[in-house]
Design a protein around this motif. Structure first.
Motif, PDB file in Angstrom:
ATOM      1  N   PRO A  25      61.812  37.073  66.263  1.00 48.69           N
ATOM      2  CA  PRO A  25      60.472  37.154  65.679  1.00 48.69           C
ATOM      3  C   PRO A  25      59.418  37.289  66.774  1.00 48.69           C
ATOM      4  CG  PRO A  25      61.550  35.057  65.128  1.00 48.69           C
ATOM      5  CD  PRO A  25      62.467  35.820  66.004  1.00 48.69           C
ATOM      6  N   GLN A  26      58.401  38.034  66.480  1.00 48.93           N
ATOM      7  CA  GLN A  26      57.309  38.258  67.435  1.00 48.93           C
ATOM      8  C   GLN A  26      56.080  37.434  67.091  1.00 48.93           C
ATOM      9  OE1 GLN A  26      57.827  40.474  70.220  1.00 48.93           O
ATOM     10  NE2 GLN A  26      59.823  39.924  69.406  1.00 48.93           N
ATOM     11  N   GLY A  27      56.208  36.537  66.143  1.00 45.53           N
ATOM     12  CA  GLY A  27      55.086  35.711  65.725  1.00 45.53           C
ATOM     13  C   GLY A  27      54.263  36.407  64.654  1.00 45.53           C
ATOM     14  N   ALA A  28      53.597  35.622  63.851  1.00 44.75           N
ATOM     15  CA  ALA A  28      52.760  36.173  62.784  1.00 44.75           C
ATOM     16  C   ALA A  28      51.509  36.784  63.398  1.00 44.75           C
ATOM     17  CB  ALA A  28      52.386  35.082  61.801  1.00 44.75           C
ATOM     18  N   HIS A  29      51.172  37.988  62.968  1.00 44.98           N
ATOM     19  CA  HIS A  29      50.018  38.684  63.516  1.00 44.98           C
ATOM     20  C   HIS A  29      49.349  39.487  62.413  1.00 44.98           C
ATOM     21  CE1 HIS A  29      47.600  41.329  66.042  1.00 44.98           C
ATOM     22  NE2 HIS A  29      47.816  40.480  67.015  1.00 44.98           N
ATOM     23  N   ILE A  30      48.040  39.369  62.327  1.00 42.13           N
ATOM     24  CA  ILE A  30      47.242  40.191  61.419  1.00 42.13           C
ATOM     25  C   ILE A  30      46.336  41.008  62.306  1.00 42.13           C
ATOM     26  CG2 ILE A  30      45.545  40.219  59.557  1.00 42.13           C
ATOM     27  CD1 ILE A  30      46.676  37.424  58.739  1.00 42.13           C
ATOM     28  N   GLY A  31      46.539  42.329  62.282  1.00 47.45           N
ATOM     29  CA  GLY A  31      45.820  43.184  63.212  1.00 47.45           C
ATOM     30  C   GLY A  31      44.801  44.090  62.555  1.00 47.45           C
ATOM     31  N   PHE A  32      43.744  44.356  63.297  1.00 50.34           N
ATOM     32  CA  PHE A  32      42.690  45.273  62.889  1.00 50.34           C
ATOM     33  C   PHE A  32      42.608  46.391  63.917  1.00 50.34           C
ATOM     34  CE2 PHE A  32      41.716  41.354  60.772  1.00 50.34           C
ATOM     35  CZ  PHE A  32      41.258  41.752  59.532  1.00 50.34           C
ATOM     36  N   GLU A  33      42.155  47.562  63.490  1.00 48.28           N
ATOM     37  CA  GLU A  33      42.066  48.738  64.365  1.00 48.28           C
ATOM     38  C   GLU A  33      41.028  48.579  65.468  1.00 48.28           C
ATOM     39  OE1 GLU A  33      41.024  52.010  61.868  1.00 48.28           O
ATOM     40  OE2 GLU A  33      42.919  51.962  60.795  1.00 48.28           O
ATOM     41  N   SER A  34      39.961  47.863  65.172  1.00 48.34           N
ATOM     42  CA  SER A  34      38.850  47.749  66.127  1.00 48.34           C
ATOM     43  C   SER A  34      38.121  46.430  65.920  1.00 48.34           C
ATOM     44  CB  SER A  34      37.861  48.905  65.926  1.00 48.34           C
ATOM     45  OG  SER A  34      37.247  48.791  64.645  1.00 48.34           O
ATOM     46  N   GLU A  35      37.313  46.093  66.914  1.00 49.00           N
ATOM     47  CA  GLU A  35      36.481  44.893  66.789  1.00 49.00           C
ATOM     48  C   GLU A  35      35.530  45.039  65.613  1.00 49.00           C
ATOM     49  OE1 GLU A  35      36.649  46.733  69.597  1.00 49.00           O
ATOM     50  OE2 GLU A  35      37.587  45.416  71.081  1.00 49.00           O
ATOM     51  N   GLU A  36      35.023  46.248  65.434  1.00 51.64           N
ATOM     52  CA  GLU A  36      34.088  46.495  64.345  1.00 51.64           C
ATOM     53  C   GLU A  36      34.737  46.230  62.991  1.00 51.64           C
ATOM     54  OE1 GLU A  36      34.648  48.735  66.832  1.00 51.64           O
ATOM     55  OE2 GLU A  36      32.747  48.568  67.914  1.00 51.64           O
ATOM     56  N   GLN A  37      35.983  46.695  62.835  1.00 54.10           N
ATOM     57  CA  GLN A  37      36.698  46.483  61.573  1.00 54.10           C
ATOM     58  C   GLN A  37      36.984  45.001  61.346  1.00 54.10           C
ATOM     59  OE1 GLN A  37      37.183  48.998  59.406  1.00 54.10           O
ATOM     60  NE2 GLN A  37      37.843  47.465  57.937  1.00 54.10           N
ATOM     61  N   LEU A  38      37.343  44.293  62.418  1.00 53.86           N
ATOM     62  CA  LEU A  38      37.601  42.858  62.310  1.00 53.86           C
ATOM     63  C   LEU A  38      36.352  42.135  61.818  1.00 53.86           C
ATOM     64  CD1 LEU A  38      39.593  40.632  64.678  1.00 53.86           C
ATOM     65  CD2 LEU A  38      37.313  39.933  64.022  1.00 53.86           C
ATOM     66  N   TRP A  39      35.213  42.394  62.457  1.00 55.12           N
ATOM     67  CA  TRP A  39      33.988  41.684  62.087  1.00 55.12           C
ATOM     68  C   TRP A  39      33.430  42.135  60.743  1.00 55.12           C
ATOM     69  CZ3 TRP A  39      34.525  37.569  64.360  1.00 55.12           C
ATOM     70  CH2 TRP A  39      34.832  37.463  65.706  1.00 55.12           C
ATOM     71  N   LYS A  40      33.676  43.394  60.363  1.00 51.88           N
ATOM     72  CA  LYS A  40      33.248  43.864  59.052  1.00 51.88           C
ATOM     73  C   LYS A  40      34.038  43.155  57.952  1.00 51.88           C
ATOM     74  CE  LYS A  40      32.894  48.035  56.252  1.00 51.88           C
ATOM     75  NZ  LYS A  40      33.224  49.453  56.155  1.00 51.88           N
ATOM     76  N   THR A  41      35.305  42.954  58.195  1.00 50.26           N
ATOM     77  CA  THR A  41      36.179  42.314  57.210  1.00 50.26           C
ATOM     78  C   THR A  41      35.995  40.801  57.202  1.00 50.26           C
ATOM     79  OG1 THR A  41      37.803  44.073  57.524  1.00 50.26           O
ATOM     80  CG2 THR A  41      38.575  42.050  56.452  1.00 50.26           C
ATOM     81  N   LEU A  42      35.949  40.204  58.380  1.00 51.01           N
ATOM     82  CA  LEU A  42      35.868  38.744  58.482  1.00 51.01           C
ATOM     83  C   LEU A  42      34.433  38.312  58.742  1.00 51.01           C
ATOM     84  CD1 LEU A  42      39.166  37.997  60.353  1.00 51.01           C
ATOM     85  CD2 LEU A  42      38.536  37.306  58.051  1.00 51.01           C
TER      86      LEU A  42
END
Length: 114
Positions: free
Chosen positions: A27-44
Motif C-alpha cells: 500500500p502507498q497510503g491513502a491519498h486524495i489528490g488535486f490537479e492544482s493548488e487552485e483546484q484544491l482551494w476551490k474545492t476545500l
C-alpha cells in the motif's frame, strides 16, 4: 492511525504511485489528490475544511449532525457535503449517513516560484 494525505499531485506522480503499489503489492497510503493548488482551494473552502475537521475520526454521521457540529444551516451543509461526496472526499454509507473514514489528515503541496 488511519491517516490520509490531501494534496496536489500530477497525473504522472499519481500513475507512479499506482504502478508502485501494483508491482510491489505494498500500500502507498491513502491519498486524495488535486490537479492544482487552485483546484484544491476551490474545492476545500474554509467551511468545507470545518466539516472535515468535525468529521475526522467521528465515524458515520447524519448531515443534520454534521450541521450541528459546525453550527451551520442543514441545507448549506448538505450542499457542501454533496460537493465533497462528488469529488471523493467523503463517502456515503449503506445506511444513508456520511463518513470521512480517517483519524488524521496531512495536507501536502509545494509552492514554487513562478
Amino acid at each position: 492511525m488511519n491517516e490520509v494525505t490531501i494534496g496536489v499531485i500530477s497525473l504522472k506522480d499519481a500513475s507512479e504511485r499506482f504502478i508502485t503499489a501494483w508491482e510491489t503489492g505494498q500500500p502507498q497510503g491513502a491519498h486524495i489528490g488535486f490537479e492544482s493548488e487552485e483546484q484544491l482551494w476551490k474545492t476545500l473552502t474554509l467551511k468545507r475544511w470545518q466539516i472535515l475537521k468535525a468529521m475526522t475520526g467521528a465515524g458515520e454521521l447524519t448531515i443534520r449532525e454534521v450541521a450541528r457540529r459546525v453550527d451551520r444551516d442543514v441545507k448549506a451543509v448538505h450542499g457542501d457535503v454533496k460537493a465533497m461526496l462528488l469529488c471523493g472526499l467523503l463517502d456515503k454509507t449503506d445506511r444513508g449517513k456520511v463518513i470521512f473514514p480517517y483519524d488524521a489528515v496531512h495536507v501536502d503541496f509545494v509552492l514554487r516560484a513562478a
